[in-house]
Design a protein around this motif. Structure first.
Motif, PDB file in Angstrom:
ATOM      1  N   GLN A   1      78.211  -9.931 -23.650  1.00 65.13           N
ATOM      2  CA  GLN A   1      79.621 -10.032 -23.125  1.00 65.13           C
ATOM      3  C   GLN A   1      79.713  -9.013 -21.885  1.00 65.13           C
ATOM      4  OE1 GLN A   1      82.373  -9.161 -26.249  1.00 65.13           O
ATOM      5  NE2 GLN A   1      84.280  -8.704 -24.943  1.00 65.13           N
ATOM      6  N   HIS A   2      80.579  -9.675 -20.895  1.00 64.71           N
ATOM      7  CA  HIS A   2      80.673  -8.778 -19.436  1.00 64.71           C
ATOM      8  C   HIS A   2      81.948  -9.072 -19.002  1.00 64.71           C
ATOM      9  CE1 HIS A   2      76.283  -8.137 -19.387  1.00 64.71           C
ATOM     10  NE2 HIS A   2      76.188  -9.360 -19.672  1.00 64.71           N
ATOM     11  N   PRO A   3      82.735  -8.008 -18.374  1.00 65.22           N
ATOM     12  CA  PRO A   3      82.145  -6.762 -18.222  1.00 65.22           C
ATOM     13  C   PRO A   3      82.420  -5.973 -19.304  1.00 65.22           C
ATOM     14  CG  PRO A   3      84.177  -6.822 -17.094  1.00 65.22           C
ATOM     15  CD  PRO A   3      83.917  -8.398 -17.644  1.00 65.22           C
ATOM     16  N   SER A   4      81.739  -4.631 -19.390  1.00 64.40           N
ATOM     17  CA  SER A   4      82.194  -3.932 -20.286  1.00 64.40           C
ATOM     18  C   SER A   4      83.509  -3.222 -20.192  1.00 64.40           C
ATOM     19  CB  SER A   4      81.112  -2.624 -20.530  1.00 64.40           C
ATOM     20  OG  SER A   4      80.848  -1.970 -19.375  1.00 64.40           O
ATOM     21  N   THR A   5      84.022  -3.002 -19.056  1.00 66.30           N
ATOM     22  CA  THR A   5      85.384  -2.508 -18.515  1.00 66.30           C
ATOM     23  C   THR A   5      85.859  -3.069 -17.373  1.00 66.30           C
ATOM     24  OG1 THR A   5      84.406  -0.785 -17.072  1.00 66.30           O
ATOM     25  CG2 THR A   5      84.764  -0.065 -19.302  1.00 66.30           C
ATOM     26  N   LEU A   6      87.302  -3.384 -17.688  1.00 64.42           N
ATOM     27  CA  LEU A   6      88.041  -4.142 -16.613  1.00 64.42           C
ATOM     28  C   LEU A   6      89.350  -3.641 -16.430  1.00 64.42           C
ATOM     29  CD1 LEU A   6      88.160  -6.967 -14.894  1.00 64.42           C
ATOM     30  CD2 LEU A   6      88.916  -7.905 -17.063  1.00 64.42           C
ATOM     31  N   SER A   7      89.696  -3.218 -15.083  1.00 63.64           N
ATOM     32  CA  SER A   7      90.860  -2.527 -14.942  1.00 63.64           C
ATOM     33  C   SER A   7      91.593  -3.414 -13.925  1.00 63.64           C
ATOM     34  CB  SER A   7      90.829  -1.304 -14.132  1.00 63.64           C
ATOM     35  OG  SER A   7      89.957  -0.205 -14.996  1.00 63.64           O
ATOM     36  N   VAL A   8      92.763  -3.860 -14.154  1.00 63.05           N
ATOM     37  CA  VAL A   8      93.707  -4.834 -13.499  1.00 63.05           C
ATOM     38  C   VAL A   8      94.913  -4.018 -13.289  1.00 63.05           C
ATOM     39  CG1 VAL A   8      92.268  -6.970 -14.164  1.00 63.05           C
ATOM     40  CG2 VAL A   8      94.201  -6.172 -15.109  1.00 63.05           C
TER      41      VAL A   8
ATOM     42  N   GLY B   1      82.069  -5.794 -26.486  1.00 62.65           N
ATOM     43  CA  GLY B   1      83.362  -5.511 -26.176  1.00 62.65           C
ATOM     44  C   GLY B   1      83.680  -5.341 -24.631  1.00 62.65           C
ATOM     45  N   THR B   2      84.908  -5.511 -24.499  1.00 66.20           N
ATOM     46  CA  THR B   2      85.255  -5.384 -23.158  1.00 66.20           C
ATOM     47  C   THR B   2      86.430  -4.511 -23.425  1.00 66.20           C
ATOM     48  OG1 THR B   2      84.436  -7.421 -22.195  1.00 66.20           O
ATOM     49  CG2 THR B   2      86.517  -6.275 -20.986  1.00 66.20           C
ATOM     50  N   ARG B   3      86.495  -3.211 -22.478  1.00 64.98           N
ATOM     51  CA  ARG B   3      87.892  -2.402 -22.523  1.00 64.98           C
ATOM     52  C   ARG B   3      88.471  -2.905 -21.390  1.00 64.98           C
ATOM     53  NH1 ARG B   3      89.322   2.072 -25.134  1.00 64.98           N
ATOM     54  NH2 ARG B   3      87.219   2.105 -25.984  1.00 64.98           N
TER      55      ARG B   3
ATOM     56  N   ILE C   1      93.365 -14.205 -19.472  1.00 65.24           N
ATOM     57  CA  ILE C   1      94.633 -13.640 -19.789  1.00 65.24           C
ATOM     58  C   ILE C   1      95.222 -13.818 -18.375  1.00 65.24           C
ATOM     59  CG2 ILE C   1      95.944 -11.735 -20.731  1.00 65.24           C
ATOM     60  CD1 ILE C   1      93.525 -10.605 -21.960  1.00 65.24           C
ATOM     61  N   THR C   2      96.641 -14.403 -18.205  1.00 66.82           N
ATOM     62  CA  THR C   2      97.204 -14.566 -16.992  1.00 66.82           C
ATOM     63  C   THR C   2      98.573 -13.497 -17.091  1.00 66.82           C
ATOM     64  OG1 THR C   2      98.466 -16.167 -17.901  1.00 66.82           O
ATOM     65  CG2 THR C   2      96.770 -16.900 -16.677  1.00 66.82           C
ATOM     66  N   GLU C   3      98.896 -12.936 -15.844  1.00 63.54           N
ATOM     67  CA  GLU C   3     100.341 -12.139 -15.844  1.00 63.54           C
ATOM     68  C   GLU C   3     100.140 -11.052 -16.837  1.00 63.54           C
ATOM     69  OE1 GLU C   3     102.984 -16.233 -15.496  1.00 63.54           O
ATOM     70  OE2 GLU C   3     103.593 -14.715 -16.691  1.00 63.54           O
ATOM     71  N   THR C   4      98.968 -10.114 -16.643  1.00 63.49           N
ATOM     72  CA  THR C   4      98.776  -9.170 -17.625  1.00 63.49           C
ATOM     73  C   THR C   4      99.682  -8.288 -17.753  1.00 63.49           C
ATOM     74  OG1 THR C   4      97.692  -8.092 -15.817  1.00 63.49           O
ATOM     75  CG2 THR C   4      96.133  -9.367 -17.527  1.00 63.49           C
ATOM     76  N   GLN C   5      99.939  -7.603 -18.758  1.00 65.72           N
ATOM     77  CA  GLN C   5     101.243  -6.555 -19.088  1.00 65.72           C
ATOM     78  C   GLN C   5     100.306  -5.327 -19.683  1.00 65.72           C
ATOM     79  OE1 GLN C   5     103.548  -8.637 -21.988  1.00 65.72           O
ATOM     80  NE2 GLN C   5     104.168 -10.343 -20.352  1.00 65.72           N
ATOM     81  N   PRO C   6     100.939  -4.249 -19.628  1.00 66.33           N
ATOM     82  CA  PRO C   6     100.459  -2.803 -20.247  1.00 66.33           C
ATOM     83  C   PRO C   6     100.195  -2.966 -21.366  1.00 66.33           C
ATOM     84  CG  PRO C   6     102.212  -2.429 -18.721  1.00 66.33           C
ATOM     85  CD  PRO C   6     102.335  -4.063 -18.751  1.00 66.33           C
ATOM     86  N   GLU C   7     100.785  -3.912 -22.427  1.00 61.78           N
ATOM     87  CA  GLU C   7     100.414  -3.871 -23.688  1.00 61.78           C
ATOM     88  C   GLU C   7      99.315  -4.896 -23.953  1.00 61.78           C
ATOM     89  OE1 GLU C   7     103.347  -4.519 -22.141  1.00 61.78           O
ATOM     90  OE2 GLU C   7     104.455  -6.363 -23.350  1.00 61.78           O
ATOM     91  N   ASP C   8      98.517  -5.560 -23.057  1.00 58.23           N
ATOM     92  CA  ASP C   8      97.407  -5.992 -23.111  1.00 58.23           C
ATOM     93  C   ASP C   8      96.208  -5.198 -23.309  1.00 58.23           C
ATOM     94  OD1 ASP C   8      98.826  -8.696 -21.108  1.00 58.23           O
ATOM     95  OD2 ASP C   8      98.692  -8.696 -23.148  1.00 58.23           O
ATOM     96  N   SER C   9      96.311  -3.754 -22.675  1.00 57.41           N
ATOM     97  CA  SER C   9      95.558  -2.748 -22.645  1.00 57.41           C
ATOM     98  C   SER C   9      94.704  -2.838 -24.057  1.00 57.41           C
ATOM     99  CB  SER C   9      95.986  -1.718 -22.082  1.00 57.41           C
ATOM    100  OG  SER C   9      96.253  -1.824 -20.766  1.00 57.41           O
ATOM    101  N   ALA C  10      93.521  -3.057 -24.424  1.00 53.77           N
ATOM    102  CA  ALA C  10      92.917  -3.036 -25.461  1.00 53.77           C
ATOM    103  C   ALA C  10      91.635  -3.138 -25.224  1.00 53.77           C
ATOM    104  CB  ALA C  10      93.386  -3.969 -26.702  1.00 53.77           C
ATOM    105  N   VAL C  11      90.666  -3.120 -26.442  1.00 49.72           N
ATOM    106  CA  VAL C  11      89.170  -3.609 -26.335  1.00 49.72           C
ATOM    107  C   VAL C  11      89.189  -5.148 -26.966  1.00 49.72           C
ATOM    108  CG1 VAL C  11      86.790  -3.333 -26.993  1.00 49.72           C
ATOM    109  CG2 VAL C  11      88.160  -1.336 -26.555  1.00 49.72           C
ATOM    110  N   TYR C  12      88.578  -6.168 -26.302  1.00 48.20           N
ATOM    111  CA  TYR C  12      88.408  -7.489 -26.583  1.00 48.20           C
ATOM    112  C   TYR C  12      87.006  -7.895 -26.989  1.00 48.20           C
ATOM    113  CZ  TYR C  12      93.245  -7.776 -24.785  1.00 48.20           C
ATOM    114  OH  TYR C  12      94.473  -8.016 -24.686  1.00 48.20           O
ATOM    115  N   PHE C  13      86.888  -8.257 -27.936  1.00 42.79           N
ATOM    116  CA  PHE C  13      85.538  -8.792 -28.352  1.00 42.79           C
ATOM    117  C   PHE C  13      85.394 -10.273 -28.660  1.00 42.79           C
ATOM    118  CE2 PHE C  13      83.583  -4.724 -29.958  1.00 42.79           C
ATOM    119  CZ  PHE C  13      84.793  -4.135 -30.009  1.00 42.79           C
ATOM    120  N   CYS C  14      84.405 -10.902 -28.299  1.00 38.71           N
ATOM    121  CA  CYS C  14      83.983 -12.116 -28.456  1.00 38.71           C
ATOM    122  C   CYS C  14      82.944 -12.534 -29.521  1.00 38.71           C
ATOM    123  CB  CYS C  14      83.505 -12.851 -27.232  1.00 38.71           C
ATOM    124  SG  CYS C  14      81.854 -12.334 -26.760  1.00 38.71           S
ATOM    125  N   ALA C  15      82.921 -13.490 -30.238  1.00 38.68           N
ATOM    126  CA  ALA C  15      81.970 -13.722 -31.131  1.00 38.68           C
ATOM    127  C   ALA C  15      81.615 -15.208 -31.427  1.00 38.68           C
ATOM    128  CB  ALA C  15      82.518 -13.453 -32.367  1.00 38.68           C
TER     129      ALA C  15
END
Lengths: 113, 113
Positions: B6-13, B106-108, B77-91
Motif C-alpha cells: 500500500q502506498h503512500p504511507s502518509t498523504l497530506s492534502v 495503511g495510509t495516514r 476520495i474527491t472533495e476531501t473534508q477534514p473529517e476524512d482524516s484517518a488511516v485507510y487500509f486496503c485488503a
C-alpha cells in the motif's frame, strides 16, 4: 454499527501471566476472527472460527489459542504472555467466508511488561 | 508469498482536493477487495468494497478502481473534508480453500482546512 463488543478495552499485565480477551457479537454471524495490529504491519490474522467449536489458525497463531463454545462469543487466550504480544487486538465478524465483508470491534489494547 | 503493498504511507492534502491511495496484491486468484477507514481509538470501518468482476465502484465522494491484469486497486476520495482524516487500509482476499483477508500497511491521510 455492527454489534461487536470487545472486553477488556485496555489491559496491562506481566510477562508469563495468562490473558484472555473476549469478543461478543449480537449479529448471529457464523464467522469470527482475531487480528493483531502493529505499526508497519497493518492487521494480521491470528485465528478464525467458522462455527461453534470450529476454529483454525491464521498467519500469526504461535502463542495464541482460541475457543468458541457459543455462536456469540469468541475468546482469545495468551497462555503465557510475552512482551512481543504487546499489541492492539481486534475482533471481526462476517456472515460467511473470508471473502465477504468483515466488521470490526473497537479493539483491546494489551500491554505486557 | 501472500502480501498487499500500500502506498503512500502518509498523504497530506488541502480541503477540497482529491486523494488517491494505491495497493498491489500478489495472488491472481484474489476476488474481493475492501477498503477500511480507521479513526483514532476505533476499529476499522468498512467504507467500500469491490469484487473482481467489476472494474469500478462509486459511493458518493469515494470510488474504488480495480485492474486485475496489473493486480492493483485504488481508492479515490474527491472533495476531501477534514473529517476524512484517518488511516485507510486496503485488503485482498487470498488463499486456497478458506479465503482470508490480507491487509496493506495503511495510509495516514491528513486533510488540512
Amino acid at each position: 454499527d455492527a454489534g461487536i463488543t470487545q472486553s477488556p478495552r485496555h489491559k496491562v499485565t506481566e510477562t508469563g501471566t495468562p490473558v484472555t480477551l473476549r469478543c461478543h457479537q449480537t449479529e448471529n454471524h457464523r464467522y469470527m476472527y482475531w487480528y493483531r495490529q502493529d505499526p508497519g504491519h497493518g492487521l494480521r490474522l491470528i485465528h478464525y472460527s467458522y462455527g461453534v467449536k470450529d476454529t483454525d489458525k491464521g498467519e500469526v497463531s504461535d502463542g495464541y489459542s482460541v475457543s468458541r463454545s457459543k455462536t456469540e462469543d469468541f475468546l482469545l487466550t495468551l497462555e503465557s504472555a510475552t512482551s512481543s504480544q504487546t499489541s492492539v487486538y481486534f475482533c471481526a465478524i462476517s456472515e460467511s467466508g473470508g471473502n465477504q465483508p468483515q466488521h470490526f470491534g473497537d479493539g483491546t489494547r494489551l500491554s505486557i511488561l | 508469498g501472500e502480501n498487499v503493498e500500500q502506498h503512500p504511507s502518509t498523504l497530506s492534502v488541502q480541503e477540497g482536493d482529491s486523494a488517491v491511495i494505491k495497493c498491489t496484491y500478489s495472488d491472481s486468484a484474489s476476488n474481493y477487495f475492501p477498503w477500511y477507514k480507521q479513526e483514532l481509538g476505533k476499529g476499522p470501518q468498512l467504507i467500500i468494497d469491490i469484487r473482481s468482476n467489476v472494474g469500478e465502484k462509486k459511493d458518493q465522494r469515494i470510488a474504488v478502481t480495480l485492474n486485475k491484469t496489473a493486480k492493483h486497486f485504488s481508492l479515490h476520495i474527491t472533495e476531501t473534508q477534514p473529517e476524512d482524516s484517518a488511516v485507510y487500509f486496503c485488503a485482498a482476499s487470498m488463499g486456497t480453500g478458506f479465503q482470508k483477508l490480507v491487509f496493506g500497511t495503511g495510509t495516514r491521510l491528513l486533510v488540512s482546512p
